[in-house]
Design an enzyme around this catalytic site. Structure first.
Site, mmCIF file in Angstrom:
data_model
loop_
_atom_site.group_PDB
_atom_site.id
_atom_site.type_symbol
_atom_site.label_atom_id
_atom_site.label_comp_id
_atom_site.label_asym_id
_atom_site.label_seq_id
_atom_site.Cartn_x
_atom_site.Cartn_y
_atom_site.Cartn_z
ATOM 1 N N LYS A 115 13.236 1.117 -7.505
ATOM 2 C CA LYS A 115 12.263 0.401 -8.323
ATOM 3 C C LYS A 115 12.960 -0.808 -8.932
ATOM 4 C CE LYS A 115 9.270 2.395 -11.017
ATOM 5 N NZ LYS A 115 8.624 3.269 -12.047
ATOM 6 N N ASP A 254 -2.807 6.414 -7.232
ATOM 7 C CA ASP A 254 -1.563 6.016 -6.577
ATOM 8 C C ASP A 254 -0.352 6.607 -7.282
ATOM 9 O OD1 ASP A 254 -2.688 3.914 -8.441
ATOM 10 O OD2 ASP A 254 -0.615 3.244 -8.375
ATOM 11 N N ASP A 264 6.498 8.210 -11.228
ATOM 12 C CA ASP A 264 6.162 6.953 -11.909
ATOM 13 C C ASP A 264 5.987 7.150 -13.405
ATOM 14 O OD1 ASP A 264 6.387 5.371 -9.677
ATOM 15 O OD2 ASP A 264 4.304 5.594 -9.102
#
Length: 487
Positions: A115, A254, A264
């Site tokens: 990320k 998502d 996430d």
């Protein structure tokens, strides 16, 4: 990369090979001055890395994606998603890369993923970068989840890039190196379905079955069995989140995995005072992803997965919908059973206790806690003391303790197991005021508060001298708390 690491570690490109329509080959952006901030040495060893080899220049290149083993095929993954209920047909890894898959010490396949590695074709108007604070937040939250035995992606490392990133102010840039069972999401299936390519949808489902739910392959209807496996995995995950008071903050489709791992960790937080309406995320203005809404949102997300999979359930649309509805309907009962079983354990009660008795007890407690404005984590930990001999520490948390004291008498009559409670109710979580303190210090170059917080949450059930402040509730002057995505 060092010779030792190169000779022992390789990155496969299974996702890129099997699903090229969902994989865009891409390269990470070079970093001006990479510097290792934190390395998860136990996880590195599990993945077959020599931790020392990840600390030199070549190892840092691997951790930020600029020096990969020969044959590695890094890709940005494509996926769609409902974000706060609104459908976006093309999201994807705007600032992330899947470097490839790696087998751990048990032979299990794991994704190595970045990320903050730079813009990709999915970046839209974003800069593709990440800043140090949010990457360290994901690191400490994911490792706390792992220590709490909650299915989660893991954090291998955070590397500062030496690049300043513009947000509201200029902040130090960083890359997070993340490990997961895979990065398949509900949004991955939505993306494939939107392409109107049933062959791709079938290949994606076969990939998910092989990777995560191999038992589904033996079922009479493998794709329905896949869906039912995801429903069960997510019911279990959501129950565990709720039991520890965790609020994800952005439960978009998502951000929901097919594996049942949490992923996430952006504007997430652990709840301080118990209140089902608690929202911390600054972007969740309507409270869609409030603590108490999370199970309902999970079921809604799974309905979107069912819609994507309908052509695989049955060739007849009406029959496919009927099958999907029946399977989706099991979410509530599975979640409720998981949550009640978890609450029995948190309260030290026997698993064989009649569910109606346990439900009556837990329902009353859930009503008492918000009325008393009680700190969720401290309360359940103090119940261990109440089970042994002294209910006063828990009783003192209530401004008007009469209702709680009556509840305690009924609960004690069931002979709660204090040792079980101590093994179940954490004393240390990533408390919001401590997370903010640690991240602010880290951005200023002082990693000691972050390291101490990580040490506390890495053994959440074991009370230790010198860690008293990590068990304490937020001070009164901490004020209303807000979290931010960092993009």
């Amino acid at each position: 990369m060092s010779v030792d690491a190169q000779s022992t570690v390789s990155l496969d490109g299974q996702f890129a090979r099997e699903l090229p329509e969902l994989a865009t080959p891409w390269q990470a952006e070079p970093a001006p001055d990479p510097r290792l901030v934190v390395l998860n040495e136990p996880l590195a060893a599990q993945l077959g890395f020599d931790p020392a080899s990840l600390r030199n220049a070549e190892g840092l290149g691997l951790l930020i994606g600029t020096a990969l083993p020969d044959g590695a095929t890094p890709v940005a993954q494509g996926y769609a998603g409902h974000q706060f209920g609104s459908y976006s047909p093309r999201l994807g890894d705007g600032r992330a890369l899947l470097l490839g898959e790696i087998a751990d010490a048990q032979g299990r396949l794991r994704d190595l993923h970045l990320k903050g590695s730079g813009r990709t074709p999915f970046a839209r108007r974003g800069d593709g970068l990440a800043t140090l604070g949010p990457m360290l937040r994901e690191y400490v939250i994911s490792e706390a989840m792992h220590a709490l035995d909650i299915p989660t992606t893991r954090s291998l490392a955070v590397v500062a890039t030496g690049r300043q990133v513009r947000r509201e102010t200029m902040l130090p840039g960083a890359v997070l190196t993340r490990v997961a069972s895979s990065h398949l999401r509900v949004g991955s299936f939505q993306y494939a379905r939107a392409m109107d390519n049933q062959d791709l949808l079938r290949r994606l489902a076969d990939h998910a079955i092989a990777r995560h739910h191999p038992g589904a392959a033996q079922a009479q209807n493998p794709y329905l069995a896949l869906f039912e496996s995801v429903v069960a995995a997510q019911a279990s995950l959501l129950a565990r989140w709720m039991l520890v008071g965790f609020i994800h903050g952005v439960m978009n489709t998502d951000n929901m995995t097919i594996s049942g791992e949490g992923i996430d960790y952006g504007p997430c937080a652990f709840m301080d005072v118990f209140d089902p309406a608690t929202v911390y995320s600054s972007i969740d203005e309507g409270g869609r992803y409030a603590y108490g809404n999370q199970p309902l949102v999970a079921q809604w997300n799974l309905a979107r997965l069912a819609e994507a999979l309908l052509p695989l359930f049955h060739e007849d649309q009406e029959q496919a919908v009927a099958l999907a509805q029946e399977s989706l309907g099991a979410f509530h009962s599975k979640y409720s059973a998981e949550w009640l079983a978890g609450m029995k354990t948190k309260l030290g009660l026997a698993g064989s206790l009649d569910d109606d008795v346990a439900t009556s007890l837990t329902d009353e407690l859930v009503t008492l806690l918000p009325e008393g404005r009680v700190d969720y984590t401290s309360f359940f930990r103090s119940l261990g003391t109440a089970a042994r001999v002294d209910a006063e520490p828990a009783s003192l948390m209530f401004a008007n303790p009469a209702g709680f004291e009556a509840w305690v008498q009924r609960w004690r009559a069931l002979d709660p197991d204090a040792e079980l409670m101590d093994r179940t109710n954490p004393i240390y979580i990533p408390r919001n005021h401590l997370v903010e303190e640690a991240l602010a210090a880290a951005v200023d170059g002082d990693l000691e508060p972050f390291s101490k917080l990580l040490a506390a949450v890495g053994a959440p059930f074991d009370e230790r001298p010198g860690f008293e402040r990590y068990a304490a509730a937020a001070p009164e002057d901490f004020g209303p708390y807000r979290t931010f995505c960092g993009t």
